[in-house]
Each structure stands twice: as C-alpha cells, then as structure tokens.
Design a protein around this motif. Structure first.
Motif, mmCIF file in Angstrom:
data_model
loop_
_atom_site.group_PDB
_atom_site.id
_atom_site.type_symbol
_atom_site.label_atom_id
_atom_site.label_comp_id
_atom_site.label_asym_id
_atom_site.label_seq_id
_atom_site.Cartn_x
_atom_site.Cartn_y
_atom_site.Cartn_z
ATOM 1 N N LYS A 103 -8.279 8.877 -7.070
ATOM 2 C CA LYS A 103 -8.667 9.664 -5.895
ATOM 3 C C LYS A 103 -9.582 10.827 -6.265
ATOM 4 C CE LYS A 103 -6.700 8.089 -2.169
ATOM 5 N NZ LYS A 103 -7.602 7.470 -1.194
ATOM 6 N N ASP B 86 -1.782 6.063 -5.494
ATOM 7 C CA ASP B 86 -2.871 7.010 -5.715
ATOM 8 C C ASP B 86 -2.372 8.152 -6.594
ATOM 9 O OD1 ASP B 86 -4.642 5.923 -3.321
ATOM 10 O OD2 ASP B 86 -2.607 6.237 -2.571
ATOM 11 N N HIS C 28 0.818 -1.213 0.000
ATOM 12 C CA HIS C 28 0.000 0.000 0.000
ATOM 13 C C HIS C 28 0.851 1.263 0.000
ATOM 14 C CE1 HIS C 28 -3.167 2.626 2.128
ATOM 15 N NE2 HIS C 28 -3.617 2.390 0.922
ATOM 16 N N GLU D 15 0.122 -0.737 -4.660
ATOM 17 C CA GLU D 15 -0.997 0.197 -4.675
ATOM 18 C C GLU D 15 -0.463 1.617 -4.645
ATOM 19 O OE1 GLU D 15 -4.394 2.603 -2.998
ATOM 20 O OE2 GLU D 15 -2.288 2.511 -2.421
ATOM 21 N N GLU E 153 -5.200 3.575 -7.669
ATOM 22 C CA GLU E 153 -6.429 4.146 -7.104
ATOM 23 C C GLU E 153 -6.700 5.533 -7.672
ATOM 24 O OE1 GLU E 153 -6.833 4.265 -2.815
ATOM 25 O OE2 GLU E 153 -8.660 5.471 -2.993
HETATM 26 FE FE FE Z 1 -5.060 4.278 -2.026
#
Ligand code: FE
Length: 251
Positions: free
Chosen positions: A108, A36, A7, A34, A106
């Motif tokens: 956002k 963002d 993450h 992972e 991801e």
């Molecule tokens: Fe995230």
C-alpha cells in the motif's frame, strides 16, 4: 479453475482485516488470502487496509506515524470473537502456519499516496523469516512499488489497475505500460472486466484477474470469464457459487 482470494480476510463476512476473518480464511477452501501492510514508526509491520486507523477501528491516527503499541491498542474487531486488535505481519503468518491458503500481499501507499521509503525489502524479509515468501504473490496499484518488488524478490507481482487508470490509458495503454515495466499480470475491478479485455491481455502474454467481486452477480461473472483469480469480501459465498458451478458441470 478460477482462484478465489479472500479479500482482507473476508471483510463483508468477518470485518476488515480481523483476526477472526484471517483465522476463518485459513481453514477455508480458498486459494489465497489477500491483505495489506503498513509500517509503524518504530519498525513493525501492521496488517491493515487503510494508512490510518480512522475508518476500521475505534481509534484514529496514521499508522506510519504511530508506535506499534499505540496501533495495537486500537480495536478493529468490535463484534467478532478472538483477538480484536490490528495484527503484526508475523502473527498473520502464524495464523496460516498449517494452512494451504497462499498469500496475496498488497503493498500500500502511505497516507500521502506515495510508496513508503524502503518498505518493500522489509516486507519480503519478514515473510521470508516466517517461511511464507515462497507461497506469496504480491500486488500493488503503484508502479514504483512493483519496481521495488522486482528488485527485492523473484516472487510474482501483479498490477492492480484502477478504473481511472484503465479509462485514462485504455486497454492498449495498460498493456504497453505493463510491458515497459516488466509486469506479467494485471487485475481490474470486476465491473470493468470483460472477455475483450481478457483476450487483449492474453494476446499480450499477461495473466488477467479481477478484484472486488463481492455480489453473486460479480462472483458468477468472475467464474464465467474464467479469470485467473479474483478477490472477494465474501469468500464463503464465492466457495458456495464455485461448488454449485462444479455440480452443474459434473451433471
Ligand atoms: Fe488490498
């Protein structure tokens, strides 16, 4: 076997979205990394968790309102080695160029909590250009961003279901919304994951995973539940636990 996703490059082991964390993750026996993304005001794409620089860097400001060069002036990695500034998405792709770790990207919301207008196609285009789109799965808490992803790419996208949403809708409501929106996979906070919820998702044809499994108890739970995948801020700990479990099974 349950997949491990490092993450933000392993926040609790390497700092939040740092070059050091991503470089370490690229060489790890994890399945996914992972991260963002946020746009800058002048059209670049930055790897950062928050919509602002305030919490994780020595600087302040809303990324989407700043020029790339000003975002880049921030120091995100105060303690570690290597490059210390927020990364462009192209640089993240470079770090993983010869890694077998897959991308979990991801999408956002902006500082106002709403999706960035027109952002998703720019993200898929950037990943495509870097040759990484084929090994990327997407995630978002935002249903509108999941819709935008479905329009922009054939790659899978999973719905991150927040605790308030899960409580408000209930498992049945979550499954119904997933169906209505053409969603094939959901993920909940590890503390809200259990066999009942997992089975309900499975009965509805939904893949099921969890996020934020950072402690030994949480990571062990993720493996015990036989989740599809979980994100963790402690990828090295997760690998250690997985190896120990594998030894136990082999015995
Ligand atoms: Fe995230």
């Amino acid at each position: 076997m349950t997949r491990i996703a490092s993450h933000r490059g392993g926040t609790l082991e390497y700092g939040d979205s740092t070059f050091a964390g991503f470089a370490a993750t690229a060489a790890m026996e994890v399945d996914e990394v992972e991260f963002d993304l946020h746009p800058t005001a002048d059209g670049r794409i930055i790897v950062n968790h928050d919509a602002t620089l305030d919490r994780t860097t020595d600087s302040t400001g809303v990324v989407a309102a700043m020029k790339a060069e000003d975002v880049r002036a921030a120091i995100v990695n105060h303690a570690g080695d290597g490059f210390r500034h927020p990364l462009f998405v192209e640089e993240l792709c470079d770090i993983f160029r010869s890694s077998k770790v897959g991308f979990r990207c991801e999408i956002k919301p902006g500082f106002d909590g709403k999706p960035y207008a027109g952002f998703v196609p720019r993200v898929t285009e950037a990943l495509e250009k870097a040759g990484r789109l084929e090994t990327t799965v997407f995630s978002s808490f935002l249903l509108d961003s999941l819709d935008a992803l479905r329009e922009a790419t054939d790659r899978p996208a999973l719905w991150l279901v927040s605790p308030p949403v899960l409580i408000q809708l209930g498992p049945r409501g979550v499954v119904e919304v997933a169906h209505l929106r053409g969603i094939g996979e959901i993920a909940v906070n590890i503390d809200m994951a259990d066999a009942k919820l997992k089975n309900m998702a499975a009965d509805a044809g939904l893949a099921f995973g969890a996020w934020a499994a950072h402690t030994t108890v949480q990571i062990t739970k993720a493996f015990a539940l036989d989740l599809k995948v979980f994100t963790t801020d402690r990828p090295r700990l997760a690998i250690e636990i997985r190896n120990a479990l594998a030894m136990e099974t082999a015995r």
